[in-house]
Write an enzyme that holds these catalytic residues in place. Sequence first.
Site, PDB file in Angstrom:
ATOM      1  N   GLN A   1      31.692 -10.991   1.074  1.00  0.00           N
ATOM      2  CA  GLN A   1      32.091  -9.581   0.996  1.00  0.00           C
ATOM      3  C   GLN A   1      32.897  -9.326  -0.272  1.00  0.00           C
ATOM      4  O   GLN A   1      33.761 -10.126  -0.639  1.00  0.00           O
ATOM      5  CB  GLN A   1      32.918  -9.197   2.224  1.00  0.00           C
ATOM      6  CG  GLN A   1      32.143  -9.215   3.525  1.00  0.00           C
ATOM      7  CD  GLN A   1      31.284  -7.966   3.739  1.00  0.00           C
ATOM      8  OE1 GLN A   1      31.057  -7.192   2.822  1.00  0.00           O
ATOM      9  NE2 GLN A   1      30.796  -7.785   4.945  1.00  0.00           N
TER      10      GLN A   1
ATOM     11  N   TYR B   1      24.343 -13.082  12.045  1.00  0.00           N
ATOM     12  CA  TYR B   1      24.072 -13.005  10.594  1.00  0.00           C
ATOM     13  C   TYR B   1      25.290 -13.594   9.910  1.00  0.00           C
ATOM     14  O   TYR B   1      26.120 -12.877   9.369  1.00  0.00           O
ATOM     15  CB  TYR B   1      23.855 -11.553  10.144  1.00  0.00           C
ATOM     16  CG  TYR B   1      22.616 -10.911  10.739  1.00  0.00           C
ATOM     17  CD1 TYR B   1      21.429 -10.857  10.026  1.00  0.00           C
ATOM     18  CD2 TYR B   1      22.637 -10.371  12.019  1.00  0.00           C
ATOM     19  CE1 TYR B   1      20.291 -10.281  10.576  1.00  0.00           C
ATOM     20  CE2 TYR B   1      21.509  -9.794  12.588  1.00  0.00           C
ATOM     21  CZ  TYR B   1      20.342  -9.746  11.848  1.00  0.00           C
ATOM     22  OH  TYR B   1      19.217  -9.189  12.404  1.00  0.00           O
TER      23      TYR B   1
ATOM     24  N   GLU C   1      21.576 -17.823  10.144  1.00  0.00           N
ATOM     25  CA  GLU C   1      21.453 -17.118   8.858  1.00  0.00           C
ATOM     26  C   GLU C   1      20.124 -17.539   8.239  1.00  0.00           C
ATOM     27  O   GLU C   1      19.748 -18.708   8.303  1.00  0.00           O
ATOM     28  CB  GLU C   1      22.629 -17.519   7.959  1.00  0.00           C
ATOM     29  CG  GLU C   1      22.540 -17.059   6.526  1.00  0.00           C
ATOM     30  CD  GLU C   1      22.473 -15.557   6.378  1.00  0.00           C
ATOM     31  OE1 GLU C   1      21.500 -15.091   5.758  1.00  0.00           O
ATOM     32  OE2 GLU C   1      23.373 -14.859   6.881  1.00  0.00           O
TER      33      GLU C   1
ATOM     34  N   CYS D   1      26.643  -1.751   8.089  1.00  0.00           N
ATOM     35  CA  CYS D   1      26.892  -1.175   6.752  1.00  0.00           C
ATOM     36  C   CYS D   1      26.018   0.058   6.533  1.00  0.00           C
ATOM     37  O   CYS D   1      25.928   0.569   5.428  1.00  0.00           O
ATOM     38  CB  CYS D   1      26.623  -2.211   5.662  1.00  0.00           C
ATOM     39  SG  CYS D   1      24.945  -2.855   5.666  1.00  0.00           S
TER      40      CYS D   1
END
Length: 353
Positions: free
Chosen positions: A183, A212, A233, A308
């Site tokens: 991030q 994830y 992932e 997001c």
Amino acid sequence: QDLKRIAKLPNIKVHETIGMSNPWGYRNKAQIPVRGKDGKLVTGFFRKGTHELIPMENFHIQDPKIDEAIIKVRDILQEYGIKPYDERKNIGNIRHIMVRRGYYTGEMMIVLVTRTAKLFPLSKIIPDIREALPEVVSIVQNVNPRRTNVILGEENIVLYGEDAYHDTLLGHTFAISSKSFYQINPKQTEELYSLALEAAKLTGKETVVDAYCGIGTISLALADKAEHVFAMEIVPDAIEMAKRNAEENNISNVTFEVGAAEELLPQWAEKGVKADVILVDPPRKGLEPSFIDAAVEMNPDRIVYVSCNPSTLARDLALFDEKGFKATEVTPVDLFPQTLHVECVVALENVNK
């Protein structure tokens, strides 16, 4: 608006967005194109919708030390006559300078994206970068010979250190490679992940699925508060880093596996993995219907959804709602100040239990 229009769920309470007190200079990563102008290397931004480079040296939302590093690296490459990439003719060499910097550690990684593997004189370029930027722990050359908008190529050549730098997040230390997703706003990420952990309501006895997981940033925080975490992932490099990060933080109650969430979750369910809590933090396209079905099939107490993209979140919340997983509140977090984007955290309670 999305919750009313797309999800038809007008009763979900949307909290005030959690913002930053100083919403500037927050980005810990920059990928800046390099082109030629009047015989010099210039760095900047492409004008929207074009490949016309607008020279720029202060990007305002990037860590100021990253802005400085880009100029220093660019000027060193200039000094040694490194040719800028010309995408129309597909000639020249330096395409992008990428800089990543640990917010808490100050460690810096430089990635030189070139068209060819040749980059002379390395024996002078590398010491000069290290002298100009003592924080640098990693210098990587990424080779991208293709005519493409994709920034990074397949081949990495480590020129100094290793292909990793470190930062800390919620008390854990993470090794981050040049291709790892991490991030870009560490302060707000801690806000976001703290909300997600709170929403998970862990007591220490739960089995949690982190769907994830990237390099394990939230998996390790979950592992501190759960009995066991199963994390997945699709990017193999990220899972390698995640395993290394668990080891470096002495965390052994996490199982990491490479694969697409919508394929692995049904497989895990068949093998008898029972999740009390499922945490999802999908890309902008949201969740596949097959993943939603498998998550519901696992019958967890709750699902924590970090999103997001409010519109795909709304679409997915409507699907979960039909299957008995109800959301009552959404908390938005401004992870990308000065842009339109926002992240959200939602807890979905299983009303079938």
